[in-house]
Write a protein that holds these residues in place. Sequence first.
Motif, PDB file in Angstrom:
ATOM      1  N   ALA A 173       0.820  -1.033   0.234  1.00 45.42           N
ATOM      2  CA  ALA A 173      -0.015  -0.060   0.070  1.00 45.42           C
ATOM      3  C   ALA A 173       0.619   1.299  -0.095  1.00 45.42           C
ATOM      4  O   ALA A 173       0.451   2.221  -0.575  1.00 45.42           O
ATOM      5  N   ARG A 174       1.912   1.309   0.721  1.00 45.17           N
ATOM      6  CA  ARG A 174       2.833   2.536   0.697  1.00 45.17           C
ATOM      7  C   ARG A 174       3.317   2.945  -0.673  1.00 45.17           C
ATOM      8  O   ARG A 174       3.293   4.158  -1.091  1.00 45.17           O
ATOM      9  N   VAL A 175       3.899   1.763  -1.196  1.00 40.91           N
ATOM     10  CA  VAL A 175       4.700   2.069  -2.735  1.00 40.91           C
ATOM     11  C   VAL A 175       3.466   2.392  -3.684  1.00 40.91           C
ATOM     12  O   VAL A 175       3.274   3.372  -4.383  1.00 40.91           O
ATOM     13  N   ALA A 176       2.285   1.709  -3.554  1.00 42.82           N
ATOM     14  CA  ALA A 176       1.108   2.189  -4.511  1.00 42.82           C
ATOM     15  C   ALA A 176       0.808   3.531  -4.201  1.00 42.82           C
ATOM     16  O   ALA A 176       0.496   4.297  -5.313  1.00 42.82           O
ATOM     17  N   ARG A 177       0.589   3.890  -3.006  1.00 38.52           N
ATOM     18  CA  ARG A 177       0.051   5.412  -2.826  1.00 38.52           C
ATOM     19  C   ARG A 177       1.043   6.288  -3.173  1.00 38.52           C
ATOM     20  O   ARG A 177       0.851   7.360  -4.054  1.00 38.52           O
ATOM     21  N   ARG A 178       2.566   6.057  -3.171  1.00 38.42           N
ATOM     22  CA  ARG A 178       3.479   7.016  -3.667  1.00 38.42           C
ATOM     23  C   ARG A 178       3.477   6.931  -5.256  1.00 38.42           C
ATOM     24  O   ARG A 178       3.498   7.931  -5.708  1.00 38.42           O
ATOM     25  N   LEU A 179       3.100   6.006  -6.182  1.00 35.89           N
ATOM     26  CA  LEU A 179       3.089   6.010  -7.348  1.00 35.89           C
ATOM     27  C   LEU A 179       1.681   6.551  -7.847  1.00 35.89           C
ATOM     28  O   LEU A 179       1.720   7.678  -8.843  1.00 35.89           O
ATOM     29  N   TYR A 180       0.646   6.493  -7.109  1.00 35.92           N
ATOM     30  CA  TYR A 180      -0.542   7.308  -7.482  1.00 35.92           C
ATOM     31  C   TYR A 180      -0.473   8.567  -7.031  1.00 35.92           C
ATOM     32  O   TYR A 180      -0.967   9.483  -7.903  1.00 35.92           O
ATOM     33  N   ASP A 181       0.299   9.256  -5.996  1.00 36.07           N
ATOM     34  CA  ASP A 181       0.421  10.295  -5.470  1.00 36.07           C
ATOM     35  C   ASP A 181       1.284  11.201  -6.695  1.00 36.07           C
ATOM     36  O   ASP A 181       1.333  12.281  -7.031  1.00 36.07           O
ATOM     37  N   GLU A 190      -7.659  -5.150  -0.184  1.00 40.25           N
ATOM     38  CA  GLU A 190      -8.189  -4.257   0.733  1.00 40.25           C
ATOM     39  C   GLU A 190      -7.452  -3.153   1.569  1.00 40.25           C
ATOM     40  O   GLU A 190      -7.754  -2.070   1.644  1.00 40.25           O
ATOM     41  N   THR A 191      -6.222  -3.672   1.658  1.00 42.80           N
ATOM     42  CA  THR A 191      -5.318  -2.606   2.243  1.00 42.80           C
ATOM     43  C   THR A 191      -4.745  -1.516   1.388  1.00 42.80           C
ATOM     44  O   THR A 191      -4.666  -0.421   1.740  1.00 42.80           O
ATOM     45  N   VAL A 192      -4.401  -2.126   0.188  1.00 43.61           N
ATOM     46  CA  VAL A 192      -4.087  -1.116  -0.892  1.00 43.61           C
ATOM     47  C   VAL A 192      -5.215  -0.070  -1.005  1.00 43.61           C
ATOM     48  O   VAL A 192      -5.097   1.021  -1.385  1.00 43.61           O
ATOM     49  N   ALA A 193      -6.445  -0.566  -1.065  1.00 45.34           N
ATOM     50  CA  ALA A 193      -7.527   0.191  -1.386  1.00 45.34           C
ATOM     51  C   ALA A 193      -8.075   1.419  -0.389  1.00 45.34           C
ATOM     52  O   ALA A 193      -8.596   2.484  -0.704  1.00 45.34           O
ATOM     53  N   GLU A 194      -7.280   1.159   0.864  1.00 46.64           N
ATOM     54  CA  GLU A 194      -7.294   2.320   1.919  1.00 46.64           C
ATOM     55  C   GLU A 194      -6.351   3.518   1.294  1.00 46.64           C
ATOM     56  O   GLU A 194      -6.785   4.728   1.990  1.00 46.64           O
ATOM     57  N   GLN A 195      -5.617   3.294   0.605  1.00 49.94           N
ATOM     58  CA  GLN A 195      -4.663   4.351  -0.041  1.00 49.94           C
ATOM     59  C   GLN A 195      -4.934   4.777  -1.385  1.00 49.94           C
ATOM     60  O   GLN A 195      -4.592   5.924  -1.734  1.00 49.94           O
TER      61      GLN A 195
END
Length: 298
Positions: A160-168, A193-198
């Motif tokens: 989730a942390r890396v996914a959020r960085r890419l998305y941001d 589910e965890t990634v979808a929180e970010q």
Amino acid sequence: MPLPHAVNIVEVGPRDGLQNEPGNIDTNVKLELIGRLVDAGLRQVEATAFVSPRWVPQMADHTQVMAGLPNRPGVRFPVLTPNLKGFENAVAAGAREVAVFAAASEAFSRKNINCSIAESLERFEPVLAQAQEQGILVRGYLSCTLGCPYEGDIAPEAVARVARRLYDMGCCQISLGDTVGTGTPLKAQRMVETVAEQVPLADLAAHFHDTYGQALANLFAVLKLGISTVDCSVGGLGGCPYARGASGNVATEEVVYMLHGMGVETGVDLRALVDTAHWIHRQLDRPMQSRVARAMGE
């Protein structure tokens, strides 16, 4: 949650499926494969990769592939661009959609692209900045989301942390890859589910390999959560060179067969897709791995 009414298939065979094939595949074969896939109804076909021929010689003809792509309204041809130089070359060749590639595993990142996760993200910043200026879509691939050949299990929070960085940074969609194919349905659900929180669920895709025969079950599990974009490869072509026994991406025709059997629309002609799977396997002189293609015959 009920299954989505329709699922978007991202066909990765011409790039992810062919990039590690031994020997030189003629550019005309690649272009005919892409044309057959488009004729079968695929509307998003990953065409090639603008990477160094030294590291991926199979993709050395990327400019020629781009020049020969069919001109079809509504069809998108994303390409992989690992850095700013690759991005610039892709845009010069006519690309209007690109993808960058990061990992949720530090060890895999260093083995695969010779840098840490943080360094890989820094590498992508100028790519995302230029893409935004030029109105070019950037998709983010995230590998090892359900396991790593070097680190074993990967915590969903790390994904989730890396996914959020890419998305941001500006990626329009994050494709969550089970690179070594070790995931199982409940693990896949917990990760999504965890990634979808970010990252919004609508901007996530599933890219699952079938090494342990779990890909369809994992896809069904995350489709039930609301995932509506799936990456797959015609005939199950491809595999991770860093993952022992990794048999490749889930076969597009197996995904389409499952979805159609559940009343989910894809816009894909299954018969034409199976014929294409047999055709490309003949060109590569490889035995057919896809069970649906074997069952339906040529």
